[in-house]
Design a protein around this motif. Structure first.
Motif, PDB file in Angstrom:
ATOM      1  N   ALA A  56       0.800  -1.221   0.000  1.00 16.20           N
ATOM      2  CA  ALA A  56       0.000   0.000   0.000  1.00 16.20           C
ATOM      3  C   ALA A  56       0.834   1.273   0.000  1.00 16.20           C
ATOM      4  CB  ALA A  56      -0.938   0.000   1.208  1.00 16.20           C
ATOM      5  N   TYR A  57       2.016   1.263   0.663  1.00 12.80           N
ATOM      6  CA  TYR A  57       2.719   2.520   0.914  1.00 12.80           C
ATOM      7  C   TYR A  57       4.177   2.575   0.465  1.00 12.80           C
ATOM      8  CZ  TYR A  57      -1.363   2.798   3.932  1.00 12.80           C
ATOM      9  OH  TYR A  57      -2.652   2.780   4.405  1.00 12.80           O
ATOM     10  N   ALA A  58       4.793   1.452   0.164  1.00  9.98           N
ATOM     11  CA  ALA A  58       6.191   1.498  -0.277  1.00  9.98           C
ATOM     12  C   ALA A  58       6.301   2.202  -1.621  1.00  9.98           C
ATOM     13  CB  ALA A  58       6.764   0.090  -0.370  1.00  9.98           C
ATOM     14  N   VAL A  59       7.363   3.004  -1.794  1.00 12.47           N
ATOM     15  CA  VAL A  59       7.571   3.743  -3.039  1.00 12.47           C
ATOM     16  C   VAL A  59       8.999   3.557  -3.534  1.00 12.47           C
ATOM     17  CG1 VAL A  59       5.826   5.489  -2.513  1.00 12.47           C
ATOM     18  CG2 VAL A  59       8.186   5.859  -1.764  1.00 12.47           C
ATOM     19  N   ASP A  60       9.154   3.646  -4.839  1.00 13.86           N
ATOM     20  CA  ASP A  60      10.477   3.635  -5.468  1.00 13.86           C
ATOM     21  C   ASP A  60      10.986   5.075  -5.455  1.00 13.86           C
ATOM     22  OD1 ASP A  60      12.751   3.260  -6.977  1.00 13.86           O
ATOM     23  OD2 ASP A  60      11.660   3.014  -8.880  1.00 13.86           O
ATOM     24  N   PHE A  61      11.484   5.510  -4.312  1.00 16.77           N
ATOM     25  CA  PHE A  61      11.805   6.917  -4.109  1.00 16.77           C
ATOM     26  C   PHE A  61      13.021   7.363  -4.921  1.00 16.77           C
ATOM     27  CE2 PHE A  61      12.323  10.518  -0.873  1.00 16.77           C
ATOM     28  CZ  PHE A  61      11.157  11.157  -1.288  1.00 16.77           C
ATOM     29  N   GLU A  62      13.964   6.455  -5.120  1.00 13.98           N
ATOM     30  CA  GLU A  62      15.169   6.847  -5.870  1.00 13.98           C
ATOM     31  C   GLU A  62      15.102   6.464  -7.337  1.00 13.98           C
ATOM     32  OE1 GLU A  62      18.842   5.110  -4.692  1.00 13.98           O
ATOM     33  OE2 GLU A  62      17.995   3.146  -4.235  1.00 13.98           O
ATOM     34  N   GLY A  63      13.982   5.896  -7.776  1.00 11.77           N
ATOM     35  CA  GLY A  63      13.790   5.629  -9.195  1.00 11.77           C
ATOM     36  C   GLY A  63      14.633   4.522  -9.762  1.00 11.77           C
ATOM     37  N   SER A 119      17.775  -0.015   0.195  1.00 16.46           N
ATOM     38  CA  SER A 119      17.784   1.372  -0.266  1.00 16.46           C
ATOM     39  C   SER A 119      17.280   2.308   0.835  1.00 16.46           C
ATOM     40  CB  SER A 119      16.908   1.535  -1.517  1.00 16.46           C
ATOM     41  OG  SER A 119      16.712   2.901  -1.815  1.00 16.46           O
ATOM     42  N   ALA A 120      18.183   3.103   1.387  1.00 14.28           N
ATOM     43  CA  ALA A 120      17.780   4.094   2.390  1.00 14.28           C
ATOM     44  C   ALA A 120      16.794   5.105   1.807  1.00 14.28           C
ATOM     45  CB  ALA A 120      19.010   4.794   2.964  1.00 14.28           C
ATOM     46  N   PRO A 121      16.997   5.594   0.578  1.00 12.60           N
ATOM     47  CA  PRO A 121      16.008   6.514   0.010  1.00 12.60           C
ATOM     48  C   PRO A 121      14.609   5.915  -0.075  1.00 12.60           C
ATOM     49  CG  PRO A 121      18.044   6.661  -1.217  1.00 12.60           C
ATOM     50  CD  PRO A 121      18.197   5.505  -0.280  1.00 12.60           C
ATOM     51  N   ASP A 122      14.505   4.661  -0.498  1.00  9.50           N
ATOM     52  CA  ASP A 122      13.193   4.030  -0.588  1.00  9.50           C
ATOM     53  C   ASP A 122      12.559   3.869   0.792  1.00  9.50           C
ATOM     54  OD1 ASP A 122      13.594   3.920  -3.270  1.00  9.50           O
ATOM     55  OD2 ASP A 122      13.446   1.747  -3.463  1.00  9.50           O
TER      56      ASP A 122
END
Length: 414
Positions: free
Chosen positions: A203-210, A219-222
């Motif tokens: 529901a909430y995880a995102v590929d923040f660093e693309g 991945s710390a950014p993710d």
């Protein structure tokens, strides 16, 4: 990230009322138990298929999977004492953790700034959650998530909760986000650097660093972006602090409503309440008092964002530790008031006794579980106010003895 309190820096009890089914399942002879376990896994196929899981993914996830009897023991492990709030905070906001947190905050400053820009969530709160959950990614857990979830589901721990989380974990594998052998986490199935359960990951995880996948494990950014997304989705208010330490004036007329109902900051200021750091109250919004050690310890004015942190983990102690750890990492803030460390904390048995007595005389202290939570504090405040005491909700030995002496129906409750 779990839907009930899990403390990574103190021993936590998970009380379930009755684990007879767990004992029966784990107590079977190994051959019979393992056969039952494999039959249980096979029975999940129709439910997994409904969620879009292919047979190849299903079989691969459960290949050579064995029941873990140790996980059942962990659900019924009980500590010998109840940890005080100051012991918990001291462990959670230790000098060593602060040093590591400041280093990580500096290293990930660009991603923290992006999370604040995209989701409006303060850097400190993200750092607080990251630090409490896995020590900033250093201790993400090395248990096989599929095995642990399947074992808990097999013994029906917490009903169908773990069965459903297991099915969502299969969906994650189906989507190709991670390989089964790499899906590692805590004994209860929480995953990654900020400990998402499978349903929360989806529901909430995102590929923040693309990078092309949502990698909360390495991945710390993710991990940062996913945590910010979770808090934003649960109602985080931008530019509103989680809370702050305050000082009450002499003779402050404390009421139960001060802790149970939010009021405008201006109302508290008009009654002489001041920020301990000398800063100004927010110009708008509202808060309520939080006195985790009663009037003898630090007093806080908390906001709706404190409750959003509790959506991540329902414990008030956890939410306070997140706020204090984040404030110390980002702003260098420390508490002005001292904790009443000379006080003796009630044992788990004493807390159960207190809860049972309050329930007997007409209050609502929550589950009789030996844990000091908001329900117990609320019941204590109601009792104190009715008896003409200052309603700070602090569970002390003397207050327990006073309540223990009450007779059923003697308070004339409405």
């Amino acid at each position: 990230m779990l839907r009930w309190p899990i403390f990574r820096f103190c021993v936590l009890v998970l009380l379930t009322g009755c684990l007879a089914c767990s004992a029966n399942a784990s107590g079977k002879k190994p051959y019979a138990r393992d056969r039952s376990f494999q039959n249980f896994l096979s029975s999940l196929w129709p439910l997994a298929e409904e969620r879009g899981v292919e047979r190849q993914t299903f079989d691969r996830a459960f290949a050579n999977l064995a029941f873990d009897p140790k996980v059942v023991a962990k659900t019924i492990k009980q500590p010998e004492f109840v940890q005080s709030i100051w012991q918990y905070i001291a462990s959670a906001v230790s000098p060593e953790r602060l040093d590591r947190g400041r280093q990580r905050a500096q290293a990930e400053s660009a991603w923290l700034a992006k999370a604040k820009k995209d989701y409006g969530v303060d850097e400190g709160v993200i750092m607080g959650i990251w630090g409490l959950e896995t020590d900033f990614g250093a201790s993400t857990g090395d248990d096989n998530v599929i095995r642990e979830l399947a074992s808990l589901a097999f013994v029906h721990f917490r009903g169908d909760y773990f069965r459903d989380e297991l099915l969502w974990a299969l969906v994650i594998l189906q989507e190709g986000e991670i390989e089964p052998r790499q899906m590692l986490g805590s004994w209860a199935g929480a995953m990654g650097q900020t400990q998402f359960m499978p349903s929360s990951y989806l529901a909430y995880a995102v590929d923040f660093e693309g990078a092309g996948r949502r990698d909360i494990w390495t991945s710390a950014p993710d991990a940062i972006g996913s945590t910010a997304n979770f808090l934003d989705a649960h109602g985080w208010t931008k530019d509103l602090p989680w809370g702050f330490e305050v000082e009450l004036p002499d003779g402050f007329a404390l009421t139960d409503a001060d802790s149970s109902k939010a009021a405008p900051f201006g109302d508290f200021a008009a009654r002489g309440v001041r920020r301990a750091d000398g800063g100004a109250f927010p110009r708008s919004n509202e808060g309520r008092l939080f006195l985790p050690a009663g009037l003898k310890g630090p007093v806080f004015l908390i906001t709706g964002n404190f409750d959003v942190i509790k959506a991540y983990n329902a414990s008030t102690s956890y939410a306070l530790a997140v706020g204090l750890l984040g404030d110390a990492i980002i702003g260098g803030k420390r508490l002005a008031a001292r904790w009443p460390t000379a006080d003796r904390s009630l044992s788990m048995g004493q807390v159960r006794r207190l809860q049972a007595k309050l329930a007997q005389i007409g209050y609502s202290p929550g589950d009789i579980d030996g844990m000091v939570g908001e329900a117990l504090r609320s019941a204590l405040r109601a009792y104190q106010e009715r008896k003409g005491l200052k309603p700070d909700g602090y569970a002390t030995l003397s207050l327990m003895k006073q309540i223990d002496a009450e007779k059923r129906g003697s308070l004339g409750l409405r």
